[in-house]
Scaffold this active site. Structure first.
Site, PDB file in Angstrom:
ATOM      1  CE  LYS A  22      -1.725   1.524   4.048  1.00 31.57           C
ATOM      2  NZ  LYS A  22      -1.360   2.947   4.283  1.00 31.57           N
ATOM      3  CG  ASN A  23       2.582   2.663   3.535  1.00 35.49           C
ATOM      4  OD1 ASN A  23       1.387   2.919   3.388  1.00 35.49           O
ATOM      5  ND2 ASN A  23       3.158   2.557   4.727  1.00 35.49           N
ATOM      6  CB  CYS A 125      -4.713  10.872  11.661  1.00 37.49           C
ATOM      7  SG  CYS A 125      -3.069  10.292  11.994  1.00 37.49           S
ATOM      8  NE  ARG A 130       0.720  10.291  10.268  1.00 40.37           N
ATOM      9  CZ  ARG A 130       0.344   9.205   9.615  1.00 40.37           C
ATOM     10  NH1 ARG A 130      -0.803   8.657   9.850  1.00 40.37           N
ATOM     11  NH2 ARG A 130       1.127   8.666   8.711  1.00 40.37           N
ATOM     12  CG  ASP A 315       3.367   1.601   9.362  1.00 43.39           C
ATOM     13  OD1 ASP A 315       2.978   2.461  10.186  1.00 43.39           O
ATOM     14  OD2 ASP A 315       3.430   1.826   8.138  1.00 43.39           O
ATOM     15  NE  ARG A 415      -6.987   4.189   5.923  1.00 43.99           N
ATOM     16  CZ  ARG A 415      -6.101   4.909   6.598  1.00 43.99           C
ATOM     17  NH1 ARG A 415      -6.285   5.124   7.885  1.00 43.99           N
ATOM     18  NH2 ARG A 415      -5.045   5.421   6.010  1.00 43.99           N
TER      19      ARG A 415
END
Ligand code: UD1
Length: 436
Positions: A22-23, A125, A130, A315, A415
């Site tokens: 995803k990233n 968030c 952030r 993560d 997500r």
């Protein structure tokens, strides 16, 4: 809202195909704005965040077409063609940006190609404030004029971006990516110092080079970019998701099972494998990916500090905490990247975990029980997902725990984890999605 129900205590055995990262995919999609030609991305994961990025790009004028499974096999995912012949709008609206912080990655490409952009500030968030000050400061160092107006970043570079040196005060994945993309079309040489070294940045740089960019220093903390006038299209495969792979590695270990992670790249997982080895999780490369199993004496407590790549990724911090909650002995996790990334702690404690948080440190007293036991001490409970990685840590805890765990707010999982229930149940987990 969907929930996930897990009946724990079943060791996972089998193979799990790892999806595209995803990233890596999100910045690669944003990079398509840099050219009027078609960028084809292969191995793209099917995720809510990818869908959000397609909506954002569509309103900038990108034509998107999705093709079927890659002929190479199921785990290769899907193919997306992106073509932005003309940019129809240089505005990234709040309604989309607020859903996904990575939307801010369109700022650099829009500014570089059109000389202007208006991008909503992403705001806070769940895992912290952030800010985007380093994205803004970096673009200013390349000659952009930037104002903040009504919650929007208003950026202008009517004569185009110039060469320059950007020294990031802190390592930032997103700021490095935004500047890297913007720099490809700058006039002259751009040097990015103290750049993030995450493999997803290497993936972006390699794709940009295949589009005609001139980037050197890939994989290091100094990136040198000679600006070019135009980029062309390319055909590029997104690298496999090292975070997804390590999450399933910990799922195998926490249940005392053995799983082969198909398509996982060992060299991207070495720091994680080294940390997990200390916790008595065995990982080794195979011809098709990485094989993971729990050591026969049960899991051991370890101390881990999160850090930018090649350190232990933030993560994976929540997933590691679930794992260590079931280990033999105490462990200490120190979170150095985000200030509010322990929201999984109260939820894990509802499942019996013994964790004390003090500032950036979490002391985890493993409840592993006698050597050889797995899932020791955790019991099922109704719990709530709060962010992407926190949610999956609850899934891991649920897989190990005795009894039934029901996780609500699983849209967070969607997500970032493609076909999570399917991948886990194929390896013997009792996991189902309850659709309300
Ligand atoms: C990316 C990843 C995310 C991961 C994070 C850290 C994507 C889409 N997301 O997020 O999964 O958790 O890297 O590995 O790739 N910061 C500032 N000012 C800025 C930018 C960042 O202070 O302008 C701070 C952040 O608040 C944070 C730290 O720098 O404390 C690192 O953040 P950053 O690397 O930028 O994270 P993201 O790119 O948002």
């Amino acid at each position: 809202m969907d929930r996930i129900r897990i009946r724990g205590g079943r060791p996972l055995h089998g193979k799990i195909a790892i999806s595209g990262a995803k990233n890596a995919a999100l910045p690669l999609m944003a990079a398509s704005l840099l050219t009027e030609e078609t960028l084809v991305l292969r191995n793209l994961p099917h995720l809510a965040d990818i869908a959000t990025m397609t909506h954002l790009l569509a309103q900038h004028g990108t034509e998107l077409s999705m093709a079927g499974e890659h002929p190479g096999g199921g785990h290769m995912g899907h193919v997306l063609a992106l073509r932005t012949h003309d940019i129809s709008s240089t505005e990234a609206p709040y309604d989309i940006v607020r859903k996904m912080r990575a939307s801010v990655l369109v700022l650099g490409p829009l500014l570089a190609r059109c000389g202007q952009a208006r991008v909503s500030l992403p705001g806070g968030c769940a895992i912290g404030t952030r800010p985007v000050d380093m994205h803004i400061g970096g673009l200013e160092a390349l000659g952009a004029e930037i104002e903040l107006d009504d919650g929007y970043i208003l950026a202008r570079a009517p004569q185009g971006l110039q060469g320059g040196v950007v020294v990031f005060p802190q390592v930032s994945v997103g700021a490095t990516e935004n500047l890297l993309m913007a720099a490809t079309l700058a006039k002259g040489e751009v040097v990015l110092e103290n750049a993030a070294r995450e493999p997803e940045i290497g993936d972006l740089a390699n794709c940009l080079n295949s589009m005609g960019a001139r980037i050197e220093g890939i994989g290091s903390d100094t990136l040198r970019i000679q600006g070019v006038e135009k980029l062309s299209g390319a055909d590029y495969a997104v690298l496999p998701d090292r975070i997804e792979a390590a999450t399933y590695a910990m799922a195998a270990a926490i249940t005392g099972g053995e799983v082969e992670l198909l398509g996982a790249r060992w060299e991207l997982m070495e720091a994680v494998a080294a940390a997990l080895a200390r916790a008595n999780v065995r990982m080794q490369p195979t011809d098709c990916g990485v094989l993971v199993s729990a050591g026969s004496d049960g899991l051991s407590g370890i101390n881990v500090t999160t850090a930018p790549y090649p350190g232990f990724p933030t993560d994976l911090q929540a997933q590691l905490m679930a794992l260590l909650a079931t280990a033999n002995g105490a462990a200490m996790i120190t979170e150095t990247i985000f200030e509010n990334r322990f929201q999984h702690v109260p939820e894990l404690m509802r499942m019996g975990a013994d964790i004390t948080v003090k500032g950036a440190n979490a002391m985890v007293r493993g409840r592993g029980g006698p050597a050889g036991s797995v899932g020791g001490g955790l019991h099922g409970a109704p719990v709530m997902a709060t962010d992407l990685r926190a949610s999956v840590s609850l899934v891991l805890a649920g897989l190990a725990a005795a009894g039934e765990t029901v996780i609500s707010r699983v849209y967070h999982l969607d997500r970032g984890y493609e076909r999570l229930e399917e991948k886990l149940s194929d390896c013997g987990a009792d996991i189902v999605r309850l659709v309300d």
